[in-house]
Design an enzyme around this catalytic site. Structure first.
Site, PDB file in Angstrom:
ATOM      1  N   CYS A  89      12.315 -63.362  33.696  1.00 10.45           N
ATOM      2  CA  CYS A  89      13.372 -63.843  34.594  1.00 10.45           C
ATOM      3  C   CYS A  89      14.701 -63.298  34.081  1.00 10.45           C
ATOM      4  O   CYS A  89      14.729 -62.266  33.391  1.00 10.45           O
ATOM      5  CB  CYS A  89      13.360 -65.371  34.699  1.00 10.45           C
ATOM      6  SG  CYS A  89      13.656 -66.235  33.147  1.00 10.45           S
ATOM      7  N   ASN A 116      15.574 -66.062  30.478  1.00 12.91           N
ATOM      8  CA  ASN A 116      14.410 -66.470  29.650  1.00 12.91           C
ATOM      9  C   ASN A 116      14.596 -67.883  29.084  1.00 12.91           C
ATOM     10  O   ASN A 116      14.125 -68.186  27.982  1.00 12.91           O
ATOM     11  CB  ASN A 116      14.130 -65.447  28.528  1.00 12.91           C
ATOM     12  CG  ASN A 116      12.784 -65.634  27.827  1.00 12.91           C
ATOM     13  OD1 ASN A 116      12.643 -65.299  26.651  1.00 12.91           O
ATOM     14  ND2 ASN A 116      11.791 -66.156  28.505  1.00 12.91           N
ATOM     15  N   CYS A 143      14.702 -70.668  31.712  1.00 15.67           N
ATOM     16  CA  CYS A 143      14.232 -71.597  32.765  1.00 15.67           C
ATOM     17  C   CYS A 143      12.890 -71.149  33.347  1.00 15.67           C
ATOM     18  O   CYS A 143      11.843 -71.737  33.049  1.00 15.67           O
ATOM     19  CB  CYS A 143      15.255 -71.728  33.893  1.00 15.67           C
ATOM     20  SG  CYS A 143      16.845 -72.398  33.364  1.00 15.67           S
ATOM     21  N   ARG A 144      12.910 -70.110  34.193  1.00 14.94           N
ATOM     22  CA  ARG A 144      11.698 -69.774  34.950  1.00 14.94           C
ATOM     23  C   ARG A 144      10.608 -69.124  34.110  1.00 14.94           C
ATOM     24  O   ARG A 144       9.438 -69.540  34.173  1.00 14.94           O
ATOM     25  CB  ARG A 144      12.060 -68.872  36.131  1.00 14.94           C
ATOM     26  CG  ARG A 144      12.887 -69.581  37.179  1.00 14.94           C
ATOM     27  CD  ARG A 144      13.551 -68.615  38.126  1.00 14.94           C
ATOM     28  NE  ARG A 144      14.575 -67.824  37.450  1.00 14.94           N
ATOM     29  CZ  ARG A 144      15.262 -66.830  37.987  1.00 14.94           C
ATOM     30  NH1 ARG A 144      14.999 -66.475  39.238  1.00 14.94           N
ATOM     31  NH2 ARG A 144      16.187 -66.195  37.306  1.00 14.94           N
ATOM     32  N   SER A 145      10.943 -68.065  33.346  1.00 16.31           N
ATOM     33  CA  SER A 145       9.856 -67.373  32.639  1.00 16.31           C
ATOM     34  C   SER A 145       9.259 -68.184  31.482  1.00 16.31           C
ATOM     35  O   SER A 145       8.048 -68.119  31.275  1.00 16.31           O
ATOM     36  CB  SER A 145      10.264 -65.956  32.202  1.00 16.31           C
ATOM     37  OG  SER A 145      11.334 -65.952  31.306  1.00 16.31           O
TER      38      SER A 145
HETATM   39  P1  4NP Z   1      16.363 -68.166  34.181  1.00 18.26           P
HETATM   40  O1  4NP Z   1      17.680 -68.997  34.630  1.00 18.26           O
HETATM   41  O2  4NP Z   1      16.639 -66.740  34.555  1.00 18.26           O
HETATM   42  O3  4NP Z   1      15.280 -68.785  34.995  1.00 18.26           O
HETATM   43  O4  4NP Z   1      16.209 -68.385  32.693  1.00 18.26           O
HETATM   44  C1  4NP Z   1      18.965 -68.684  34.219  1.00 18.26           C
HETATM   45  C2  4NP Z   1      19.384 -69.040  32.969  1.00 18.26           C
HETATM   46  C3  4NP Z   1      20.692 -68.787  32.571  1.00 18.26           C
HETATM   47  C4  4NP Z   1      21.556 -68.166  33.456  1.00 18.26           C
HETATM   48  C5  4NP Z   1      21.125 -67.795  34.709  1.00 18.26           C
HETATM   49  C6  4NP Z   1      19.815 -68.059  35.097  1.00 18.26           C
HETATM   50  N1  4NP Z   1      22.902 -67.926  33.069  1.00 18.26           N
HETATM   51  O5  4NP Z   1      23.698 -67.492  33.921  1.00 18.26           O
HETATM   52  O6  4NP Z   1      23.250 -68.140  31.886  1.00 18.26           O
END
Ligand code: 4NP
Length: 158
Positions: A8, A11, A13-15
């Site tokens: 994602c 790294n 939340c989703r992955s």
């Molecule tokens: P992820 O979510 O891609 O599912 O881990 C996010 C985590 C952090 C951020 C964006 C999306 N951020 O902007 O810091």
């Protein structure tokens, strides 16, 4: 051994959710668990070394998945030498991965939800959302895609 990498943006939340959910489904499977390795990474480096977002850890635990041991890392070109499946949570991440993909990669690079058998193509980023609903949706979508990927791996090994 088949190696699967979930990717994602951050790294956190989703992955990592996909990592923990798919690992649990493999562990619960009668024979696939010892034949498949799982990891996750982000296309961005902002959270490298950090544990998953507390909301992902909490909602994951409510749904039966343990994310606590995971730490963020960035996806790198060398991952294409190690992983047979590289599965992106959304189209932006897929494009970022295509940009670092070595020319001769013969593995499978796609959206993870291609395995879910749904119309939905992307796992929406829950990071800036209000409340837990986005995090539950992440788990719902990842569970569906994980079941589809398990079915494909069963065929591949049989
Ligand atoms: P992820 O979510 O891609 O599912 O881990 C996010 C985590 C952090 C951020 C964006 C999306 N951020 O902007 O810091």
């Amino acid at each position: 051994m088949i190696r699967v990498l979930f990717v994602c943006l951050g790294n956190i939340c989703r992955s990592p959710s996909a990592d923990a959910i798919f690992r649990k489904k493999l562990d619960d499977h009668p024979w696939l668990g010892s034949r498949v390795d799982v990891d996750s990474a982000g296309t961005a480096a902002w959270h490298v070394g950090n544990p998953p977002d507390p909301r992902s850890i909490r909602v994951g635990a409510e749904r039966g998945y343990d994310l606590t041991s995971l730490r963020a890392r960035q996806a790198v070109s060398a991952d294409f030498e190690s992983f047979d499946y590289i599965l992106a949570m959304d189209k932006t991440n897929l494009n970022n991965l295509r940009a670092i993909k070595p020319a001769g990669y013969s593995g499978h690079l796609s959206l993870f939800l291609d395995f879910a058998g749904m119309c939905k193509a992307e796992v929406p980023d829950p990071y800036y959302g209000e409340g837990d609903s986005g995090f539950h949706e992440v788990v719902d979508l990842i569970e569906a895609a994980s079941d589809g990927l398990i079915e494909q791996l069963e065929v591949r090994f049989s």
